[in-house]
Design a protein around this motif. Sequence first.
Motif, PDB file in Angstrom:
ATOM      1  N   HIS A   1      -5.180   6.591   0.498  1.00  0.00           N
ATOM      2  CA  HIS A   1      -3.702   5.429   0.781  1.00  0.00           C
ATOM      3  C   HIS A   1      -4.603   4.387  -0.215  1.00  0.00           C
TER       4      HIS A   1
ATOM      5  N   HIS B   1      -5.636   0.191  -1.404  1.00  0.00           N
ATOM      6  CA  HIS B   1      -5.814  -1.119  -1.314  1.00  0.00           C
ATOM      7  C   HIS B   1      -5.672  -2.237  -1.943  1.00  0.00           C
TER       8      HIS B   1
ATOM      9  N   ASP C   1      -7.052   0.768   9.590  1.00  0.00           N
ATOM     10  CA  ASP C   1      -7.507   1.697   9.344  1.00  0.00           C
ATOM     11  C   ASP C   1      -8.240   2.894  10.555  1.00  0.00           C
TER      12      ASP C   1
ATOM     13  N   GLU D   1       0.764  -0.981   0.091  1.00  0.00           N
ATOM     14  CA  GLU D   1       0.123   0.046   0.675  1.00  0.00           C
ATOM     15  C   GLU D   1       0.570   1.612   0.047  1.00  0.00           C
TER      16      GLU D   1
ATOM     17  N   SER E   1     -10.492  -0.303   6.705  1.00  0.00           N
ATOM     18  CA  SER E   1     -10.016  -1.966   7.167  1.00  0.00           C
ATOM     19  C   SER E   1     -10.518  -1.967   8.706  1.00  0.00           C
TER      20      SER E   1
HETATM   21 ZN    ZN Z   1      -6.605   0.382   4.430  1.00  0.00          ZN
END
Ligand code: ZN
Length: 177
Positions: A99, A101, A112, A39, A109
């Motif tokens: 960011h 994925h 996150d 990432e 997530s």
């Molecule tokens: Zn993420």
Amino acid sequence: MSHLRGTVTADPPIQRVHLTAAAHAVIGRECGRSQDGNETGGILLGHLHDGVAEVRVAGRPGPAAVRQPAFFLRDLGHAQQLAHDAFTHDGSIWVGEWHTHLAAAPVPSERDLATYARLLADPDLGFETIVAIIAVANPEWDRPAAYAWTCFGNQAVAVPLILTTDDQCPTSTEDRR
Ligand SMILES: [Zn+2]
């Protein structure tokens, strides 16, 4: 894709995210770095007003960023310098992060959400919401697709991401490092 994480208990502080062409270009170029299987991302800077997040500057990861296949954490020192420069330039403040994925849907997530919760809980930072932009390959990294979220409390709500022309934000800058 789920458009909601957590239980909604309040109206989202942001209803949509505007992204300048300059910031969009940085994200578009930087996404290509994820061809290495990790990432990538950076911080977002701009202004919040009337339920709109105006993102004028998108940062790059910085040399000390943590880049993993299912996790990204920006280089804090790099982010703070970029935030200082943007604030000096046009008063832009740190409004959130973007960011990529690689395997997961463009939804924040659990890690996150934990990162955003720490930022929201820091009184020195003064965040009311974290604007999150998550980009995925579509189908390759030269044509990424980006999705915007507003994260507040323990919630993340999907919001429209709207590209704006630079003449609407004539003072936009970009992270050239
Ligand atoms: Zn993420």
